[in-house]
Design an enzyme around this catalytic site. Structure first.
Site, PDB file in Angstrom:
ATOM      1  N   CYS A  53       0.840  -1.209   0.000  1.00 36.52           N
ATOM      2  CA  CYS A  53       0.000   0.000   0.000  1.00 36.52           C
ATOM      3  C   CYS A  53       0.873   1.257   0.000  1.00 36.52           C
ATOM      4  O   CYS A  53       1.693   1.461   0.902  1.00 36.52           O
ATOM      5  CB  CYS A  53      -0.925  -0.021   1.210  1.00 36.52           C
ATOM      6  SG  CYS A  53      -1.828   1.524   1.474  1.00 36.52           S
ATOM      7  N   CYS A  56       0.232   3.492   3.035  1.00 34.82           N
ATOM      8  CA  CYS A  56       0.848   2.910   4.229  1.00 34.82           C
ATOM      9  C   CYS A  56       2.335   3.260   4.300  1.00 34.82           C
ATOM     10  O   CYS A  56       2.864   3.578   5.372  1.00 34.82           O
ATOM     11  CB  CYS A  56       0.668   1.397   4.239  1.00 34.82           C
ATOM     12  SG  CYS A  56      -1.060   0.851   4.195  1.00 34.82           S
TER      13      CYS A  56
END
Length: 454
Positions: A53, A56
């Site tokens: 991600c 993230c």
């Protein structure tokens, strides 16, 4: 600086940076399946992430700073992170549906963080939610301290009552957004006038408002509407949050880098209306300004001129535009009153036609943004599928053309065969001719039989 010294300095800076990152990471625990059984003994602030991600990865250095700060101030909150793809069963139990997801886990309760992903905002959330649900204010000095520290906070004044039970229920749901306190009547500032007790108040914008069940309806809904300051600097995230309040949002769309009179005047007009007419409009309207029109253009699927004023209904994507220039606060007040009494026509909305229009607009915007940011990537993403489709269509077309040609050739050869057989048949029919008369082939056996009889 000599090249050798410059290289040494760069290596030193890199070493310090990596040591600092490693030091920060030491205060963020990597959690595994044992976390499920051991977590209830402590309060945990957890980042559920996915290794692939992008958001993230962007949060990771901020999260390490959060862990370092929480440790340095002696907070009882422990900071951790969990790979939600490796421990998907645990993540699903906590209701993780996207990445990254930040949750504060306290006992059997799990609180979602929905604010900006900055170190200060995340730490503020952790302090607020990890503490007492309703915080007592024992003195006027403490009350004044809270007023200086918090821009918006709620206070319950009075003893035990059904209203207090509703207040506690609302606080358990909305503690993720704001602070809740309780106080006795003698602790409340002298300028506060209460018609009846108990009461719930919100303090913001250097004033206060008292909850009225008859006019304001459900207590939780009222708190959710009043948890924002009356005038705000708007962005996309804040507009999304305001959608839950049910309020209309009056926005001055300006260019903050532009110091011309028109830009500054329009912002001042909205601020004046928010300040001088808040008793009249605070139940129905939120005020603010936004820098630039990019987000508004995508929301309205139109190109707005800057500066301008737009009123948004973020709950159903309707909007209102003034057909004339806003000259002063009186013009803006008249526009707002016309919206409230229904004399101004709403545009946009969430009808089926508007949703289809939104799909087309979003697809177009995505394609344009991809080609602007990376033309080669755009050509690859969209040119390759179009090329494959074109080849397939060409193959289907040529296959149909070849099939028709073979069939035509077959039909032609068949006709040729029939035309070749036709002369042979005609010769067979012409053989029984005698002189100028034609004798049928079927009568030949009968004549022969008659001759034999004679």
């Amino acid at each position: 600086m000599a090249p050798r010294k410059r290289g040494a300095a760069l290596r030193l800076c890199a070493t310090v940076f990596f040591l600092d990152m490693a030091f920060c990471k030491g205060f963020v625990e990597d959690l595994d399946e044992s976390f499920k059984d051991n977590r209830k003994d402590d309060i945990w602030l957890v980042d559920f992430y996915a290794p692939w991600c992008g958001h993230c990865k962007k949060l990771e250095p901020i999260w390490n700073e959060v862990g370092l700060e929480m440790k340095s101030i002696g907070s009882p909150v422990k900071v951790g992170k969990m790979d939600a793809t490796s421990y998907s069963s645990i993540a699903s139990e906590f209701g993780v549906r996207g990445y990254p997801t930040i949750k504060l886990l306290k006992g059997d309760l799990a609180y979602n963080y929905r604010g900006p992903r900055t170190k200060d905002d995340i730490i503020e959330f952790a302090h607020r939610v990890s503490g007492a649900l309703i915080r007592p204010l024992p003195s006027q000095q403490m009350f004044e301290h809270v007023q200086k520290r918090h821009r918006v906070f709620f206070v319950y004044v009075g003893g035990e009552s059904p209203l207090k039970e509703k207040y506690i229920d609302a606080a358990s749901e909305l503690i993720v957004y704001t602070y809740f306190f309780s106080a006795s009547e003698d602790v409340v500032p002298e300028y506060v006038t209460l018609k009846e007790m108990p009461a719930v108040l919100v303090f913001k914008d250097e004033t206060y408002f008292v909850y009225d069940e008859y006019e304001d309806g459900d207590l939780s809904s009222w708190i959710n509407r009043e948890r924002f300051q009356n005038y705000l600097t708007m962005d996309g995230f804040l507009l999304y949050e305001l959608g839950d309040t049910g309020k209309l949002v009056a926005i001055a769309v300006i260019d903050e880098k532009n110091t011309s009179i028109e830009h500054t005047r329009l912002k001042s007009v909205i601020q004046e209306v928010a300040r001088d007419y808040r008793d009249q409009f605070h139940r129905d309207f939120q005020f603010g300004h936004m820098d630039g029109n990019d987000y508004i253009n995508t929301l309205l699927m139109d190109e707005l001129k800057v500066p301008t004023v737009v009123v948004l209904n973020t709950s159903n994507q309707q909007y209102f535009l003034l057909d004339r220039q806003v000259k002063n606060a009186e013009d803006m007040v008249q526009f707002i009153n016309n919206i409230l009494d229904g004399t101004v026509e709403a545009q946009g909305g969430d009808s089926i036609l508007q949703r289809l229009k939104r799909i087309v607009f979003d697809a177009k915007s995505t394609i344009v943004s991809i080609f602007k940011s990376s033309p080669l990537m755009g050509c690859f993403l969209f040119g390759l599928p179009l090329g494959v489709i074109s080849i397939m269509c060409y193959g289907i077309y040529t296959a149909d053309a070849d099939g028709g040609y073979v069939e035509e050739r077959y039909e032609m050869s068949r006709s040729e065969i029939e035309s070749q057989e036709a002369p042979e048949g005609s010769r067979e029919q012409q053989e029984p001719r005698t002189g100028d008369s034609l004798v049928p082939a079927a009568q030949e056996p009968k004549d022969v039989l008659e001759k034999k009889t004679d």
